[in-house]
Scaffold this motif. Structure first.
Motif, PDB file in Angstrom:
ATOM      1  N   GLU A   9      26.733 -56.220  26.853  1.00 38.29           N
ATOM      2  CA  GLU A   9      26.475 -55.012  27.642  1.00 38.29           C
ATOM      3  C   GLU A   9      24.993 -54.895  27.985  1.00 38.29           C
ATOM      4  O   GLU A   9      24.625 -54.528  29.103  1.00 38.29           O
ATOM      5  CB  GLU A   9      26.933 -53.782  26.853  1.00 38.29           C
ATOM      6  CG  GLU A   9      28.436 -53.711  26.645  1.00 38.29           C
ATOM      7  CD  GLU A   9      28.849 -52.577  25.728  1.00 38.29           C
ATOM      8  OE1 GLU A   9      29.878 -51.936  26.028  1.00 38.29           O
ATOM      9  OE2 GLU A   9      28.159 -52.325  24.711  1.00 38.29           O
ATOM     10  N   GLN A  16      24.009 -57.080  30.848  1.00 38.50           N
ATOM     11  CA  GLN A  16      24.401 -56.484  32.121  1.00 38.50           C
ATOM     12  C   GLN A  16      23.425 -55.385  32.542  1.00 38.50           C
ATOM     13  O   GLN A  16      23.090 -55.241  33.720  1.00 38.50           O
ATOM     14  CB  GLN A  16      25.821 -55.939  32.032  1.00 38.50           C
ATOM     15  CG  GLN A  16      26.866 -57.013  31.800  1.00 38.50           C
ATOM     16  CD  GLN A  16      28.283 -56.535  32.065  1.00 38.50           C
ATOM     17  OE1 GLN A  16      29.119 -57.289  32.537  1.00 38.50           O
ATOM     18  NE2 GLN A  16      28.580 -55.280  31.764  1.00 38.50           N
ATOM     19  N   MET A  17      22.958 -54.608  31.562  1.00 40.76           N
ATOM     20  CA  MET A  17      22.015 -53.532  31.869  1.00 40.76           C
ATOM     21  C   MET A  17      20.651 -54.096  32.270  1.00 40.76           C
ATOM     22  O   MET A  17      20.017 -53.606  33.215  1.00 40.76           O
ATOM     23  CB  MET A  17      21.876 -52.598  30.671  1.00 40.76           C
ATOM     24  CG  MET A  17      21.073 -51.345  30.971  1.00 40.76           C
ATOM     25  SD  MET A  17      21.160 -50.130  29.635  1.00 40.76           S
ATOM     26  CE  MET A  17      20.449 -48.693  30.468  1.00 40.76           C
ATOM     27  N   TYR A  74      27.443 -50.216  32.558  1.00 39.06           N
ATOM     28  CA  TYR A  74      27.364 -51.545  31.960  1.00 39.06           C
ATOM     29  C   TYR A  74      28.221 -51.707  30.708  1.00 39.06           C
ATOM     30  O   TYR A  74      28.263 -52.792  30.130  1.00 39.06           O
ATOM     31  CB  TYR A  74      25.894 -51.868  31.635  1.00 39.06           C
ATOM     32  CG  TYR A  74      24.980 -51.593  32.795  1.00 39.06           C
ATOM     33  CD1 TYR A  74      25.056 -52.351  33.967  1.00 39.06           C
ATOM     34  CD2 TYR A  74      24.070 -50.535  32.765  1.00 39.06           C
ATOM     35  CE1 TYR A  74      24.221 -52.093  35.047  1.00 39.06           C
ATOM     36  CE2 TYR A  74      23.237 -50.262  33.853  1.00 39.06           C
ATOM     37  CZ  TYR A  74      23.330 -51.042  34.980  1.00 39.06           C
ATOM     38  OH  TYR A  74      22.524 -50.779  36.062  1.00 39.06           O
TER      39      TYR A  74
END
Length: 396
Positions: free
Chosen positions: A203, A206-207, A389
Motif C-alpha cells: 500500500e 502505491q501511495m 491506496y
C-alpha cells in the motif's frame, strides 16, 4: 473492502490468463497468504525476464527463501540488493553492508545501505524486473520503507518493472504520531506520514507513486501482489524476526514507543536477550529491574551502557501498544529532576519524530494527552489521503 481485495487478486488472474487465484473459498478460513506464497499471480510475469531481488531473511515462501524458491522455478536472478542488516539479516543496526557474492547461490549481492542507497544505473539496465519482498513492522523510522523508495526511483529511471510481494503489518491497526515535516526528512523518515501509518509496504508503494514522492520525472510500472485473506486489525506473529533486535512479537509491539530512547542515554535492552523490551540507566532509575548490556555479534556491537548495571523497567509482559509516550515522559522527568540532559542526541530525536515539536513539548513537561492532541488534525488528513491506496479493509 474484503471484496475489493479479492477483486485485485482476480484482476491479476484475468490479466495474466491464469486460474487458481487464492480466496477464502480456496484456503482455510482466515488463513493469511503473503504475496510470495501466491506464485500463480507473479510467475507468468517473470518468465524470460532478468530479475533483481530486494530481500532479506524474512523473504520466505513457506520455509524456503524466496531466492532459492525462484531459482528452483527457473527464474533468472541477476542481483540481490541488500538493505540494512544485510541479505541474511545478520548485521547490527547501522552496520556497514558490503557488496559480496552469496555463497549458497553464486548471485552477486549489492548493498543499498550506507553511501550507495541506489544501485549503479549500469546494474539496473541489466534487469527487466525488480522484486521487493521484505517484512516491515509499520513504523516510519524502520528503514525498509526508505530502501523501497530509492529502489522505486532506480526502477523508474531505468524504465523497468517494480513488484512488491506484500506482507502484513503487525502494527497495522494503529495510525498515530506526528506527521513528518519536510525539514526533518532523512533516511529514518522520508515521507509526510505519521510514525505509525497502518499500511503495508504494498500500500505504501502505491501511495509513494500516487502522491508523486519519487524524485524522478519518469513513470513507474508498479505491481503489488497483495496478501490474501488479510485485514489490518488481524494479529500477525512474524515467522522470522525482521531484524536482530526485534526478536519477538512483544519487541515489535513496543518498538514504536521505545525507539525514541535511542536519542537518550537510556538503554532499551540492546545487548541483552530482550532488546526493545526493557528500559534502564545506571544513574537514573525508574523502576527496579536490573540488567547489564553486553556485546552480541550481529546484534549489538558495544551497546549503550555496555558492562554497566542498568536499573529500570521490565516490559516483557507489558500491554503497551501503538504509540505510548508515557515511559518517555517518565524518564524525561526523572532526568530533569537530577539536572541531567535527557535528549543527548536532540537532532536524532527530531529525525525520528519527524519534527522538533515533540521533543520541545516533552522538555516543557507537556502531558501525554496534550501531546497526542497535537497531531490529530494531521492524522485525520492522512487517513483521507491514504484511502485510494489501501488494498485491505480499513480499521477505524
Amino acid at each position: 473492502m474484503r471484496q475489493f481485495t479479492f477483486s485485485v487478486c482476480l484482476m491479476f488472474a484475468m490479466l495474466l490468463g491464469i486460474s487458481g487465484c487464492v480466496s477464502t473459498s480456496d484456503t482455510k478460513q482466515n488463513e493469511i497468504q503473503v504475496g510470495a506464497s501466491q506464485p500463480e499471480l507473479y510467475m507468468p510475469m517473470l518468465q524470460g525476464k532478468k530479475v533483481g531481488l530486494v530481500v532479506n531473511q524474512t523473504s520466505r515462501v513457506g520455509k524456503q527463501h524466496l531466492v532459492d524458491y525462484l531459482q528452483s522455478k527457473g527464474v533468472d536472478i541477476r542481483f540481490v540488493f541488500a538493505p540494512e542488516h544485510g541479505f541474511r539479516g545478520d548485521h547490527d543496526a547501522g552496520a556497514h553492508v558490503d557488496n559480496a557474492i552469496d555463497q549458497a547461490t553464486g548471485i552477486p549481492v549489492i548493498s543499498i545501505y550506507g553511501k550507495n542507497k541506489k544501485p549503479d544505473p549500469f546494474l539496473m539496465q541489466q534487469l527487466d524486473v525488480v522484486i521487493f519482498d521484505i517484512q516491515d513492522v509499520g513504523v516510519r523510522f524502520y528503514t525498509f520503507i526508505s530502501s523501497m523508495h530509492y529502489m522505486m526511483e532506480a526502477a523508474a529511471d531505468a524504465g523497468i518493472k517494480f513488484m512488491v510481494f506484500d506482507r502484513p503489518n503487525p502494527n497495522g491497526k494503529y495510525v498515530d504520531g506526528p506527521i513528518l515535516e519536510p525539514e526533518f526528512r532523512s533516511f529514518v523518515g522520508m515521507h509526510p506520514i505519521p510514525v505509525l501509518h497502518g499500511m503495508t509496504l504494498g500500500e505504501m508503494a502505491q501511495m509513494i507513486r500516487g502522491e508523486h514522492w519519487l524524485d524522478t520525472d519518469k513513470s513507474l510500472d508498479l505491481t503489488v501482489i497483495p496478501v490474501a485473506n488479510y485485514r489490518r486489525e488481524m494479529a500477525y506473529s512474524l515467522p522470522v524476526k525482521p531484524s536482530p533486535n526485534l526478536p519477538n512479537d512483544q519487541s515489535i509491539q513496543l518498538y514504536p514507543s521505545l525507539c525514541f530512547f535511542e536519542a537518550t542515554p537510556v538503554s532499551i535492552g540492546r545487548g541483552t536477550d530482550f532488546p526493545f523490551q526493557v528500559i534502564g540507566h545506571d544513574e537514573v532509575h525508574v523502576g527496579s529491574f536490573e540488567f547489564s548490556p553486553r556485546s552480541i555479534a550481529g546484534a549489538a556491537s558495544h551497546p549503550k551502557l555496555e558492562g554497566k548495571q542498568a536499573t529500570g523497567q521490565d516490559l516483557r509482559h507489558s500491554e503497551i501498544a501503538g504509540l505510548d509516550l508515557q515511559p518517555l515522559l517518565q524518564w524525561s522527568k526523572a532526568f530533569d529532576e537530577k539536572g541531567l540532559t535527557f535528549f543527548t542526541r536532540a537532532s536524532f530525536m527530531d529525525k525520528l519524530a519527524g519534527t522538533d515539536k515533540l521533543r520541545l513539548a516533552i522538555e516543557q513537561g507537556t502531558s501525554m494527552q496534550a501531546l497526542h492532541q497535537q497531531w490529530q488534525d494531521g492524522i485525520a488528513q492522512f487517513r483521507q489521503q491514504r484511502q485510494p491506496y489501501l488494498l485491505y479493509p480499513d480499521y477505524p
